[in-house]
Motif scaffolding. Structure first.
Motif, PDB file in Angstrom:
ATOM      1  N   LYS A 156       0.840  -1.193   0.000  1.00  0.00           N
ATOM      2  CA  LYS A 156       0.000   0.000   0.000  1.00  0.00           C
ATOM      3  C   LYS A 156       0.885   1.257   0.000  1.00  0.00           C
ATOM      4  CE  LYS A 156      -4.250   1.815   1.666  1.00  0.00           C
ATOM      5  NZ  LYS A 156      -5.524   1.508   2.297  1.00  0.00           N
ATOM      6  N   ALA A 157       1.985   1.177   0.728  1.00  0.00           N
ATOM      7  CA  ALA A 157       2.935   2.300   0.760  1.00  0.00           C
ATOM      8  C   ALA A 157       3.424   2.605  -0.658  1.00  0.00           C
ATOM      9  CB  ALA A 157       4.111   1.973   1.672  1.00  0.00           C
ATOM     10  N   VAL A 158       3.795   1.546  -1.385  1.00  0.00           N
ATOM     11  CA  VAL A 158       4.281   1.720  -2.759  1.00  0.00           C
ATOM     12  C   VAL A 158       3.190   2.323  -3.649  1.00  0.00           C
ATOM     13  CG1 VAL A 158       5.035   0.477  -4.836  1.00  0.00           C
ATOM     14  CG2 VAL A 158       6.080  -0.031  -2.630  1.00  0.00           C
ATOM     15  N   GLN A 159       1.955   1.861  -3.484  1.00  0.00           N
ATOM     16  CA  GLN A 159       0.840   2.409  -4.273  1.00  0.00           C
ATOM     17  C   GLN A 159       0.701   3.910  -4.026  1.00  0.00           C
ATOM     18  OE1 GLN A 159      -2.435   0.053  -2.824  1.00  0.00           O
ATOM     19  NE2 GLN A 159      -2.659  -1.067  -4.746  1.00  0.00           N
ATOM     20  N   LEU A 160       0.743   4.288  -2.765  1.00  0.00           N
ATOM     21  CA  LEU A 160       0.555   5.696  -2.402  1.00  0.00           C
ATOM     22  C   LEU A 160       1.727   6.546  -2.896  1.00  0.00           C
ATOM     23  CD1 LEU A 160      -0.923   5.009   1.122  1.00  0.00           C
ATOM     24  CD2 LEU A 160      -2.124   6.271  -0.674  1.00  0.00           C
ATOM     25  N   TYR A 161       2.946   6.063  -2.665  1.00  0.00           N
ATOM     26  CA  TYR A 161       4.117   6.790  -3.175  1.00  0.00           C
ATOM     27  C   TYR A 161       4.025   6.976  -4.688  1.00  0.00           C
ATOM     28  CZ  TYR A 161       6.808   6.183   1.235  1.00  0.00           C
ATOM     29  OH  TYR A 161       7.267   6.235   2.527  1.00  0.00           O
ATOM     30  N   SER A 162       3.621   5.904  -5.388  1.00  0.00           N
ATOM     31  CA  SER A 162       3.557   5.941  -6.859  1.00  0.00           C
ATOM     32  C   SER A 162       2.564   6.993  -7.326  1.00  0.00           C
ATOM     33  CB  SER A 162       3.127   4.589  -7.423  1.00  0.00           C
ATOM     34  OG  SER A 162       4.034   3.598  -7.037  1.00  0.00           O
ATOM     35  N   GLN A 163       1.438   7.030  -6.621  1.00  0.00           N
ATOM     36  CA  GLN A 163       0.395   7.981  -6.982  1.00  0.00           C
ATOM     37  C   GLN A 163       0.876   9.423  -6.902  1.00  0.00           C
ATOM     38  OE1 GLN A 163      -2.942   6.757  -4.586  1.00  0.00           O
ATOM     39  NE2 GLN A 163      -3.861   8.701  -5.105  1.00  0.00           N
ATOM     40  N   ALA A 164       1.551   9.734  -5.795  1.00  0.00           N
ATOM     41  CA  ALA A 164       2.055  11.106  -5.613  1.00  0.00           C
ATOM     42  C   ALA A 164       3.249  11.361  -6.539  1.00  0.00           C
ATOM     43  CB  ALA A 164       2.439  11.340  -4.156  1.00  0.00           C
ATOM     44  N   ALA A 165       4.082  10.344  -6.739  1.00  0.00           N
ATOM     45  CA  ALA A 165       5.247  10.483  -7.614  1.00  0.00           C
ATOM     46  C   ALA A 165       4.815  10.771  -9.048  1.00  0.00           C
ATOM     47  CB  ALA A 165       6.101   9.216  -7.566  1.00  0.00           C
ATOM     48  N   ASP A 166       3.765  10.094  -9.492  1.00  0.00           N
ATOM     49  CA  ASP A 166       3.253  10.300 -10.858  1.00  0.00           C
ATOM     50  C   ASP A 166       2.822  11.741 -11.083  1.00  0.00           C
ATOM     51  OD1 ASP A 166       3.677   7.708 -11.562  1.00  0.00           O
ATOM     52  OD2 ASP A 166       1.597   7.057 -11.336  1.00  0.00           O
ATOM     53  N   LYS A 167       2.413  12.410 -10.009  1.00  0.00           N
ATOM     54  CA  LYS A 167       1.962  13.800 -10.140  1.00  0.00           C
ATOM     55  C   LYS A 167       3.071  14.793  -9.826  1.00  0.00           C
ATOM     56  CE  LYS A 167      -2.352  12.981 -11.189  1.00  0.00           C
ATOM     57  NZ  LYS A 167      -3.010  13.467 -12.378  1.00  0.00           N
ATOM     58  N   GLY A 168       4.313  14.265  -9.711  1.00  0.00           N
ATOM     59  CA  GLY A 168       5.455  15.169  -9.571  1.00  0.00           C
ATOM     60  C   GLY A 168       5.844  15.520  -8.152  1.00  0.00           C
ATOM     61  N   HIS A 169       5.349  14.762  -7.155  1.00  0.00           N
ATOM     62  CA  HIS A 169       5.745  15.059  -5.776  1.00  0.00           C
ATOM     63  C   HIS A 169       7.155  14.502  -5.530  1.00  0.00           C
ATOM     64  CE1 HIS A 169       5.738  14.910  -1.343  1.00  0.00           C
ATOM     65  NE2 HIS A 169       4.953  15.966  -1.461  1.00  0.00           N
ATOM     66  N   ALA A 170       8.120  15.408  -5.330  1.00  0.00           N
ATOM     67  CA  ALA A 170       9.534  15.033  -5.320  1.00  0.00           C
ATOM     68  C   ALA A 170       9.899  14.049  -4.207  1.00  0.00           C
ATOM     69  CB  ALA A 170      10.398  16.298  -5.213  1.00  0.00           C
ATOM     70  N   THR A 171       9.386  14.267  -2.996  1.00  0.00           N
ATOM     71  CA  THR A 171       9.708  13.373  -1.878  1.00  0.00           C
ATOM     72  C   THR A 171       9.156  11.969  -2.154  1.00  0.00           C
ATOM     73  OG1 THR A 171       9.672  15.235  -0.361  1.00  0.00           O
ATOM     74  CG2 THR A 171       9.518  13.056   0.628  1.00  0.00           C
ATOM     75  N   ALA A 172       7.982  11.906  -2.772  1.00  0.00           N
ATOM     76  CA  ALA A 172       7.394  10.604  -3.098  1.00  0.00           C
ATOM     77  C   ALA A 172       8.261   9.859  -4.107  1.00  0.00           C
ATOM     78  CB  ALA A 172       5.977  10.783  -3.637  1.00  0.00           C
ATOM     79  N   ILE A 173       8.832  10.596  -5.062  1.00  0.00           N
ATOM     80  CA  ILE A 173       9.719   9.980  -6.064  1.00  0.00           C
ATOM     81  C   ILE A 173      10.932   9.377  -5.353  1.00  0.00           C
ATOM     82  CG2 ILE A 173      11.223  10.424  -8.059  1.00  0.00           C
ATOM     83  CD1 ILE A 173       9.208  12.724  -8.815  1.00  0.00           C
ATOM     84  N   SER A 174      11.492  10.137  -4.415  1.00  0.00           N
ATOM     85  CA  SER A 174      12.656   9.687  -3.657  1.00  0.00           C
ATOM     86  C   SER A 174      12.302   8.487  -2.770  1.00  0.00           C
ATOM     87  CB  SER A 174      13.166  10.853  -2.806  1.00  0.00           C
ATOM     88  OG  SER A 174      14.288  10.474  -2.068  1.00  0.00           O
ATOM     89  N   ASN A 175      11.148   8.544  -2.099  1.00  0.00           N
ATOM     90  CA  ASN A 175      10.718   7.437  -1.230  1.00  0.00           C
ATOM     91  C   ASN A 175      10.443   6.170  -2.030  1.00  0.00           C
ATOM     92  OD1 ASN A 175      10.878   9.289   0.811  1.00  0.00           O
ATOM     93  ND2 ASN A 175       8.699   9.343   1.283  1.00  0.00           N
TER      94      ASN A 175
END
Length: 236
Positions: A156-175
């Motif tokens: 679930k963590a990966v799903q959430l990170y991916s979602q925010a990363a896809d929209k350009g959230h930098a910390t999510a991309i790093s996480n």
């Protein structure tokens, strides 16, 4: 339930062009994200003065999340007071402001101005995430990865990170890069991890740059081109 799956597939854009346009059109949440970028040097060259002026502007316009930040940091004319900040966030929560939901969650997460309560924090992050707030979606991912206020669920963590990363959230991309590097909640893929660390480093995430160094990769971040945007802004 069905609501859960819908709400968790929706994330507002966090990329620079979107938040800049949003701020110009009077979107307070987009403006708040832009202020944060200037404060921390994500996507843009760090410019605390500009970040502060955006937060103060939004606070004057009645945005509780930004007013709370002004009190938390003591931005003139707002008195530095964590109590007043929490008061602002609570008022914002009543109005359904996702920035306030997230920031109040952060106060509970760290025990700032309130008694530390990780369950309460996670539930506030969840409510802000349902409204598509990128930082909250990323932080909720963190909660699921480490079991902070919720049961550990690395997928679930990966799903959430991916979602925010896809929209350009930098910390999510790093996480997300960390998850790929270690195979946490996703199949291990070092190449993918390295690509994501580079992307996050380009956006100003120091942790990502240090991770590349740790992996023995010399990398010079290549920040997104902003000169043209800057010029456009000044001409308008």
């Amino acid at each position: 339930g069905r609501k859960e799956s819908r709400s968790m597939n929706f994330c507002k854009p966090a990329d620079l062009i979107s938040v800049r346009d949003g701020y110009k059109k009077g979107d307070r949440v987009a403006g708040h994200i832009l202020g944060y970028y200037y404060q921390w040097g994500e996507y843009v060259e760090k410019d605390k003065k500009k970040g502060t002026s955006i937060f103060v502007d939004l606070a004057e316009k009645g945005h509780w999340g930004s007013r709370g930040v002004c009190h938390e940091c003591g931005y003139d004319p707002y008195e530095k007071s964590i109590e007043k900040a929490v008061e602002c966030y609570r008022k914002g929560v009543e109005e359904g402001d996702e920035v306030s939901l997230y920031n109040l969650g952060y106060c509970f997460h760290n025990g700032r101005g309130v008694d530390k309560n990780e369950k309460k924090a996670a539930s506030l992050f969840h409510r802000a995430a349902e409204k598509g707030y990128p930082a909250a979606i990323c932080m909720l991912g963190y909660c699921y990865k480490y079991g902070t206020g919720v049961e550990v669920d690395k997928k679930k963590a990966v799903q959430l990170y991916s979602q925010a990363a896809d929209k350009g959230h930098a910390t999510a991309i790093s996480n997300l890069a960390v998850c790929y590097e270690y195979g946490a909640g996703v199949e291990k893929d070092e190449e993918k991890a390295i690509d994501m660390y580079k992307k996050a480093a380009d956006l100003g995430i120091a942790f990502a740059l240090n991770s590349l160094k740790r992996l023995g990769i010399a990398y010079t971040p290549c920040p997104p081109k902003q000169e043209q945007q800057q010029q456009q802004e000044e001409e308008e």
